[in-house]
Scaffold this active site. Sequence first.
Site, PDB file in Angstrom:
ATOM      1  CG  PHE A  12      -1.611   1.212   1.606  1.00 36.04           C
ATOM      2  CD1 PHE A  12      -2.217   2.024   0.656  1.00 36.04           C
ATOM      3  CD2 PHE A  12      -1.674   1.593   2.953  1.00 36.04           C
ATOM      4  CE1 PHE A  12      -2.862   3.208   1.031  1.00 36.04           C
ATOM      5  CE2 PHE A  12      -2.310   2.763   3.326  1.00 36.04           C
ATOM      6  CZ  PHE A  12      -2.903   3.575   2.372  1.00 36.04           C
ATOM      7  CB  ILE A  13       2.779   3.055   2.619  1.00 34.39           C
ATOM      8  CG1 ILE A  13       1.605   2.907   3.602  1.00 34.39           C
ATOM      9  CG2 ILE A  13       3.368   4.454   2.730  1.00 34.39           C
ATOM     10  CD1 ILE A  13       1.985   3.065   5.062  1.00 34.39           C
ATOM     11  CB  THR A  36       3.316 -11.366   1.424  1.00 35.79           C
ATOM     12  OG1 THR A  36       2.817 -10.025   1.544  1.00 35.79           O
ATOM     13  CG2 THR A  36       4.782 -11.424   1.831  1.00 35.79           C
ATOM     14  CB  THR A 134       3.542   1.794  13.191  1.00 39.22           C
ATOM     15  OG1 THR A 134       2.292   1.997  13.826  1.00 39.22           O
ATOM     16  CG2 THR A 134       4.246   0.678  13.945  1.00 39.22           C
ATOM     17  CG  ASP A 135       0.435   5.678  15.454  1.00 36.81           C
ATOM     18  OD1 ASP A 135       0.303   4.500  15.068  1.00 36.81           O
ATOM     19  OD2 ASP A 135      -0.490   6.525  15.378  1.00 36.81           O
ATOM     20  CD  GLU A 136      -0.898  -0.156  15.166  1.00 39.69           C
ATOM     21  OE1 GLU A 136      -0.957  -1.218  15.810  1.00 39.69           O
ATOM     22  OE2 GLU A 136      -1.533   0.068  14.136  1.00 39.69           O
ATOM     23  CE1 TYR A 159       2.859  -3.748  11.676  1.00 38.65           C
ATOM     24  CE2 TYR A 159       1.556  -2.357  13.143  1.00 38.65           C
ATOM     25  CZ  TYR A 159       2.352  -2.495  12.024  1.00 38.65           C
ATOM     26  OH  TYR A 159       2.658  -1.405  11.250  1.00 38.65           O
ATOM     27  CE  LYS A 163       6.922  -1.365  11.296  1.00 43.59           C
ATOM     28  NZ  LYS A 163       7.531  -1.477   9.938  1.00 43.59           N
ATOM     29  CG  ASN A 188      -4.295   3.786  11.866  1.00 46.97           C
ATOM     30  OD1 ASN A 188      -3.452   3.688  12.753  1.00 46.97           O
ATOM     31  ND2 ASN A 188      -5.284   2.925  11.715  1.00 46.97           N
ATOM     32  CG  ASN A 189      -0.189   5.861   6.002  1.00 49.96           C
ATOM     33  OD1 ASN A 189       0.565   6.079   5.064  1.00 49.96           O
ATOM     34  ND2 ASN A 189       0.121   6.211   7.237  1.00 49.96           N
ATOM     35  CE1 TYR A 216     -13.193  -5.986  13.870  1.00 53.65           C
ATOM     36  CE2 TYR A 216     -11.007  -5.405  14.661  1.00 53.65           C
ATOM     37  CZ  TYR A 216     -11.820  -6.087  13.781  1.00 53.65           C
ATOM     38  OH  TYR A 216     -11.245  -6.875  12.811  1.00 53.65           O
ATOM     39  NE  ARG A 299      -7.167  -5.160  16.018  1.00 49.41           N
ATOM     40  CZ  ARG A 299      -6.782  -4.134  15.239  1.00 49.41           C
ATOM     41  NH1 ARG A 299      -6.284  -3.049  15.770  1.00 49.41           N
ATOM     42  NH2 ARG A 299      -6.892  -4.206  13.933  1.00 49.41           N
ATOM     43  N   PRO A 300      -8.829  -8.362  20.606  1.00 46.01           N
ATOM     44  CG  PRO A 300      -8.296 -10.630  20.647  1.00 46.01           C
ATOM     45  CD  PRO A 300      -8.772  -9.547  19.735  1.00 46.01           C
TER      46      PRO A 300
HETATM   47  P1  NAD Z   1       1.374  -3.643   3.240  1.00 46.93           P
HETATM   48  O1  NAD Z   1       1.031  -4.853   4.029  1.00 46.93           O
HETATM   49  O2  NAD Z   1       0.340  -3.049   2.337  1.00 46.93           O
HETATM   50  O3  NAD Z   1       2.641  -3.939   2.324  1.00 46.93           O
HETATM   51  C1  NAD Z   1       3.760  -4.645   2.781  1.00 46.93           C
HETATM   52  C2  NAD Z   1       4.619  -5.026   1.575  1.00 46.93           C
HETATM   53  O4  NAD Z   1       5.781  -5.719   2.064  1.00 46.93           O
HETATM   54  C3  NAD Z   1       3.927  -5.970   0.595  1.00 46.93           C
HETATM   55  O5  NAD Z   1       4.160  -5.563  -0.727  1.00 46.93           O
HETATM   56  C4  NAD Z   1       4.590  -7.317   0.870  1.00 46.93           C
HETATM   57  O6  NAD Z   1       4.631  -8.157  -0.276  1.00 46.93           O
HETATM   58  C5  NAD Z   1       5.988  -6.877   1.283  1.00 46.93           C
HETATM   59  N1  NAD Z   1       6.673  -7.878   2.126  1.00 46.93           N
HETATM   60  C6  NAD Z   1       6.186  -8.524   3.209  1.00 46.93           C
HETATM   61  N2  NAD Z   1       7.098  -9.379   3.706  1.00 46.93           N
HETATM   62  C7  NAD Z   1       8.211  -9.230   2.929  1.00 46.93           C
HETATM   63  C8  NAD Z   1       9.501  -9.822   2.935  1.00 46.93           C
HETATM   64  N3  NAD Z   1       9.845 -10.733   3.867  1.00 46.93           N
HETATM   65  N4  NAD Z   1      10.406  -9.437   1.996  1.00 46.93           N
HETATM   66  C9  NAD Z   1      10.063  -8.511   1.051  1.00 46.93           C
HETATM   67  N5  NAD Z   1       8.845  -7.941   0.990  1.00 46.93           N
HETATM   68  C10 NAD Z   1       7.933  -8.282   1.918  1.00 46.93           C
HETATM   69  O7  NAD Z   1       1.893  -2.562   4.287  1.00 46.93           O
HETATM   70  P2  NAD Z   1       1.707  -0.978   4.299  1.00 46.93           P
HETATM   71  O8  NAD Z   1       0.402  -0.649   4.903  1.00 46.93           O
HETATM   72  O9  NAD Z   1       2.057  -0.443   2.963  1.00 46.93           O
HETATM   73  O10 NAD Z   1       2.830  -0.568   5.341  1.00 46.93           O
HETATM   74  C11 NAD Z   1       4.167  -0.302   4.907  1.00 46.93           C
HETATM   75  C12 NAD Z   1       5.039  -0.023   6.109  1.00 46.93           C
HETATM   76  O11 NAD Z   1       4.521   1.102   6.805  1.00 46.93           O
HETATM   77  C13 NAD Z   1       5.060  -1.169   7.122  1.00 46.93           C
HETATM   78  O12 NAD Z   1       6.361  -1.281   7.607  1.00 46.93           O
HETATM   79  C14 NAD Z   1       4.119  -0.721   8.218  1.00 46.93           C
HETATM   80  O13 NAD Z   1       4.520  -1.244   9.458  1.00 46.93           O
HETATM   81  C15 NAD Z   1       4.301   0.775   8.164  1.00 46.93           C
HETATM   82  N6  NAD Z   1       3.142   1.575   8.589  1.00 46.93           N
HETATM   83  C16 NAD Z   1       1.919   1.356   8.037  1.00 46.93           C
HETATM   84  C17 NAD Z   1       0.843   2.141   8.426  1.00 46.93           C
HETATM   85  C18 NAD Z   1      -0.517   1.967   7.815  1.00 46.93           C
HETATM   86  O14 NAD Z   1      -1.478   2.608   8.257  1.00 46.93           O
HETATM   87  N7  NAD Z   1      -0.681   1.148   6.773  1.00 46.93           N
HETATM   88  C19 NAD Z   1       1.017   3.147   9.401  1.00 46.93           C
HETATM   89  C20 NAD Z   1       2.296   3.339   9.941  1.00 46.93           C
HETATM   90  C21 NAD Z   1       3.337   2.556   9.522  1.00 46.93           C
END
Ligand code: NAD
Length: 364
Positions: A12-13, A36, A134-136, A159, A163, A188-189, A216, A299-300
Site C-alpha cells: 500500500f504505502i 506476499t 508506526t505510532d503503534e 505487530y 515493529k 494510520n494511513n 469492533y 479486538r483482543p
Molecule cells: P502492506 O502490508 O500493504 O505492504 C507490505 C509489503 O511488504 C507488501 O508488498 C509485501 O509483499 C511486502 N513484504 C512482506 N514481507 C516481505 C519480505 N519478507 N520481503 C520482502 N517484501 C515483503 O503494508 P503498508 O500498509 O504499505 O505498510 C508499509 C510499512 O509502513 C510497514 O512497515 C508498516 O509497518 C508501516 N506503517 C503502516 C501504516 C498503515 O497505516 N498502513 C502506518 C504506519 C506505519
Amino acid sequence: MKTILVTGGAGFIGSNFIRVALAQTRARVVVLDALTYAGSRHSLAAVADDPRFAFVHGDITERATVDAVLREHQPDWIVNFAAESHVDRSIDGPRVFVRTNVMGVLELLDAARHFVAAADAARREGFRFLQVSTDEVYGSLGDEGRFVETTPYAPNSPYAASKAGADHLASAFHATYGLPVLITNCSNNYGPYQFPEKLIPLMIQSALAGKDLPIYGDGQNVRDWLYVTDHCEGILRVLESGRPGEKYNLGGDSERTNLQVLDAICAALEAIVPAASNDALTARGIGAYAELRTFVRDRPGHDRRYAIDASKIAGELGWRPRHGFEDGIRATVQWYLENRTWCAAVQAGKYQGERLGLSTEAKP
Ligand code: NAD
C-alpha cells in the site's frame, strides 16, 4: 541521479511512495518485494514501463538476495516498507511478523552496513537507511496527550512489538556502526491501493456490496488518520533533509473514532452512489449505508487511542499533511469505486472480507 531501493514497494504505502518519488524527483527506484498476500504488481502497473523503475522479486530475510540487489543497483537510499502489517493477523499468527519485521530488518541493516563500509566516500556521505515505523510502538493513550519522539515504547500487539524490535535494531545500527539511519513513526494511513483487509477499504467494499459493517467493541477507539501521499511526501522530506540518527513522527492531525470513520465513509458513499440506487441494499430493504453498521466483539488488546505530535518534522523539515480527513475519505471512496478490477485482482484467492484476529488461545 539518485537510486532509491524501496523494500516492500508492492504494498500500500510503498507503491504510493514510488509514484510520488518518480513524479517529484529524478531518482531511479528499485523495488525489492516478496509479493506476499499484501503485495501485488497490479499496484505498480502505472509505473511498470517507466525507465527509472525496476522490480526485483525477493525476500528481505534472504541475505544473499539483499546483497545481490545492493551490488547490482548500488542504492544511495534504502527505504524499508517491507513488513507484515495487519494487527489482526499478528494475533492469529505472530511468527511471520517476527521473521519479516525483525529478522528481515536485521538482514537489511547488516547488508546495508557492509555495503556502505565498502563504498567510496561520496556514497558513504549521502547514504541513508530509512526505517518506516508506526505510532503503534508507543502503546495506547488515554483521553489526553499525544505521542512525541521521546515517548517510551510500550507495544501491545505482536505487530507493534515486532515493529518496536525493528526500530531498536535500526537505532542500534546507528549508535554502534554509524549507519546513517532515520526512523519515521507514522499514524494510520488511508487512501488508494490499500489492501481491502484494512478498516477503510474493507468498509467501502462491504457497504457497496450491502454487507454488514462490523464495528469492533464500542467504536470509540481513536486513530489519527493520514492520507497516504502526505505520508510519502514526508518520507521524501526526511530522506532529503532529516538528520541521521533521528526519529520523526508523522500524523494527519485528524483524530477520529472508528464510528466517525464509518460515518464519513457512509456520507461519502451516499453522495456518490446513494443507497437508494444500490440494488445490494434495496434487496435487503435497507435505505441508508449507515443502517449496515453492527457492533461486534472487540479486538483482543485493542489500543484505545493513538495521536501524533508532528511538530518536530513540521519545525525542522517544514512538512505538514495537505489533506483534510473528509476530503481524503471522499477521494478514497471515489478511487475504490473506480478501481474495482484492482480490488478483485489483489484479493483473488487470498481474502474475501472474513473477520481476523480473534484467536487468542495458545497455539503450538
Ligand atoms: P502492506 O502490508 O500493504 O505492504 C507490505 C509489503 O511488504 C507488501 O508488498 C509485501 O509483499 C511486502 N513484504 C512482506 N514481507 C516481505 C519480505 N519478507 N520481503 C520482502 N517484501 C515483503 O503494508 P503498508 O500498509 O504499505 O505498510 C508499509 C510499512 O509502513 C510497514 O512497515 C508498516 O509497518 C508501516 N506503517 C503502516 C501504516 C498503515 O497505516 N498502513 C502506518 C504506519 C506505519
